[in-house]
Design a protein around this motif. Structure first.
Motif, PDB file in Angstrom:
ATOM      1  N   ARG A  50      37.325  -5.641   5.292  1.00 48.67           N
ATOM      2  CA  ARG A  50      38.860  -5.161   4.925  1.00 48.67           C
ATOM      3  C   ARG A  50      39.835  -6.442   5.055  1.00 48.67           C
ATOM      4  O   ARG A  50      40.611  -6.288   4.203  1.00 48.67           O
ATOM      5  CB  ARG A  50      39.237  -4.431   6.400  1.00 48.67           C
ATOM      6  CG  ARG A  50      38.876  -3.117   6.404  1.00 48.67           C
ATOM      7  CD  ARG A  50      39.783  -2.219   7.523  1.00 48.67           C
ATOM      8  NE  ARG A  50      39.732  -3.026   8.812  1.00 48.67           N
ATOM      9  CZ  ARG A  50      40.827  -3.650   9.221  1.00 48.67           C
ATOM     10  NH1 ARG A  50      41.795  -3.671   8.489  1.00 48.67           N
ATOM     11  NH2 ARG A  50      40.699  -4.275  10.454  1.00 48.67           N
ATOM     12  N   GLN A 129      37.256  -8.168  -0.646  1.00 46.47           N
ATOM     13  CA  GLN A 129      37.906  -6.975   0.010  1.00 46.47           C
ATOM     14  C   GLN A 129      38.142  -5.934  -1.283  1.00 46.47           C
ATOM     15  O   GLN A 129      39.259  -5.986  -1.783  1.00 46.47           O
ATOM     16  CB  GLN A 129      39.185  -7.526   0.578  1.00 46.47           C
ATOM     17  CG  GLN A 129      38.909  -8.519   1.980  1.00 46.47           C
ATOM     18  CD  GLN A 129      38.703  -9.704   1.324  1.00 46.47           C
ATOM     19  OE1 GLN A 129      39.532 -10.251   0.680  1.00 46.47           O
ATOM     20  NE2 GLN A 129      37.565 -10.392   1.755  1.00 46.47           N
ATOM     21  N   ARG A 132      41.753  -4.276  -2.492  1.00 46.78           N
ATOM     22  CA  ARG A 132      42.941  -5.275  -2.306  1.00 46.78           C
ATOM     23  C   ARG A 132      43.290  -5.969  -3.824  1.00 46.78           C
ATOM     24  O   ARG A 132      44.407  -6.565  -3.616  1.00 46.78           O
ATOM     25  CB  ARG A 132      42.705  -6.453  -1.273  1.00 46.78           C
ATOM     26  CG  ARG A 132      42.331  -6.038   0.079  1.00 46.78           C
ATOM     27  CD  ARG A 132      42.415  -6.975   1.155  1.00 46.78           C
ATOM     28  NE  ARG A 132      43.749  -7.528   1.324  1.00 46.78           N
ATOM     29  CZ  ARG A 132      44.061  -8.356   2.473  1.00 46.78           C
ATOM     30  NH1 ARG A 132      43.136  -8.624   3.100  1.00 46.78           N
ATOM     31  NH2 ARG A 132      45.086  -8.874   2.717  1.00 46.78           N
ATOM     32  N   GLU A 136      45.139 -10.439  -5.614  1.00 47.90           N
ATOM     33  CA  GLU A 136      44.842 -11.026  -4.286  1.00 47.90           C
ATOM     34  C   GLU A 136      43.826 -11.917  -4.200  1.00 47.90           C
ATOM     35  O   GLU A 136      43.924 -12.864  -3.453  1.00 47.90           O
ATOM     36  CB  GLU A 136      44.795  -9.981  -3.171  1.00 47.90           C
ATOM     37  CG  GLU A 136      46.087  -9.342  -3.044  1.00 47.90           C
ATOM     38  CD  GLU A 136      46.265  -8.375  -1.587  1.00 47.90           C
ATOM     39  OE1 GLU A 136      45.452  -8.820  -0.783  1.00 47.90           O
ATOM     40  OE2 GLU A 136      46.858  -7.342  -1.614  1.00 47.90           O
TER      41      GLU A 136
END
Length: 271
Positions: A50, A129, A132, A136
């Motif tokens: 996460r 992740q 995301r 990012e």
């Protein structure tokens, strides 16, 4: 100490390490072409979290995170030392959580076993992740860029095209949607268009079929970001295996930091 490029490789199926293929042959020569880093940060598609995370194990296990393959594959081990100091450095740069128990999954150990078979270079693993976004992950790569000045190889391992729903063992002709995405990716990277990579799902109509899920694409923007804002991309390998697994690989450099270039390009084999 040499400044290494950041590198993205496609690791293919887990059996890559056992079978004769162009992708295997490429990885078996890549370590020699790159030279020996002080440590390796392996960004693997097969460790998803996460929030950003990095492995701090001093003796990472070889993780066989797959099922239904030949017994010989499960007997393989890659006993490289861990890199706890590198993990702490990565945590300081990115805010990543240090996981003291995470081993090396096959996204890391399969290419590393071919590239550096002596297994004597310290390795830490970095997670991706899903959800995301590529932007990012480019930003995470930017925070890792200074590691390259310290002799660290940022090795991102995923798949240029990765659609297991249309996987055909042994291959066949490459579908137009797969070659179309690979061509778009190649043109985008060689043009230095990081914005298009960040917005890949909107920019290429074949993107979602080429990647029904994000995790095998996301190591690539980390490698791109680790070369800095003004990156150069050099294609090192191209081609497909098993119909829907794109095996493209790229080295990312920055003209401002003196990273090695000219690692050599291979012509893409016929589909």
């Amino acid at each position: 100490m040499p400044v290494f490029p950041s590198v993205f490789v496609s690791h293919g199926a887990p059996t890559l390490v056992l079978e004769n293929s162009a992708g295997r042959d490429f990885l078996a020569t890549l370590g020699t072409r790159l030279g020996r880093p002080s440590a390796i940060l392996a960004v693997s598609a097969h460790w998803t979290t996460r929030v950003p995370a990095v492995s701090g194990a001093s003796r990472p296990e070889t993780v066989h995170d797959f099922h239904g393959f030949p017994d010989a594959l499960y007997r393989l081990r890659y006993p490289a030392p861990g890199a706890p100091a590198l993990a702490e450095r990565v945590a300081g740069l990115t805010g990543a959580v240090v996981d003291p128990t995470q081993g090396l999954d096959h996204g890391a150990w399969v290419p590393l076993m071919l590239m550096y078979p002596e297994a004597d270079i310290p390795v830490a693993q970095f997670a991706v992740q899903p959800g995301r976004g590529a932007a990012e992950h480019i930003a995470l790569g930017h925070r890792l860029a200074e590691l390259r000045q310290e002799g660290v190889l940022v090795l991102a391992s995923g798949g240029a095209v990765h659609n297991l729903r249309e996987f055909v063992y042994g291959g066949g002709r490459t579908a137009p949607w797969a070659s179309g995405f690979a061509d778009w990716l190649d043109a985008t990277l060689t043009a230095g268009d990081g914005d298009a990579v960040a917005d890949w799902l909107s920019r290429c109509p074949d993107a979602r079929r080429a990647h029904p899920t994000d995790e095998h694409f996301l190591p690539l923007p980390v490698a791109l970001g680790a070369a800095g804002e003004r990156f150069r991309a050099e294609r090192l390998h191209a081609g497909f295996e098993h119909g829907s697994l794109g095996m493209q690989a790229y080295a990312f450099t920055n003209p401002a930091d003196g990273a090695m270039e000219g690692l050599g390009q291979e012509a893409a084999p016929a589909a």
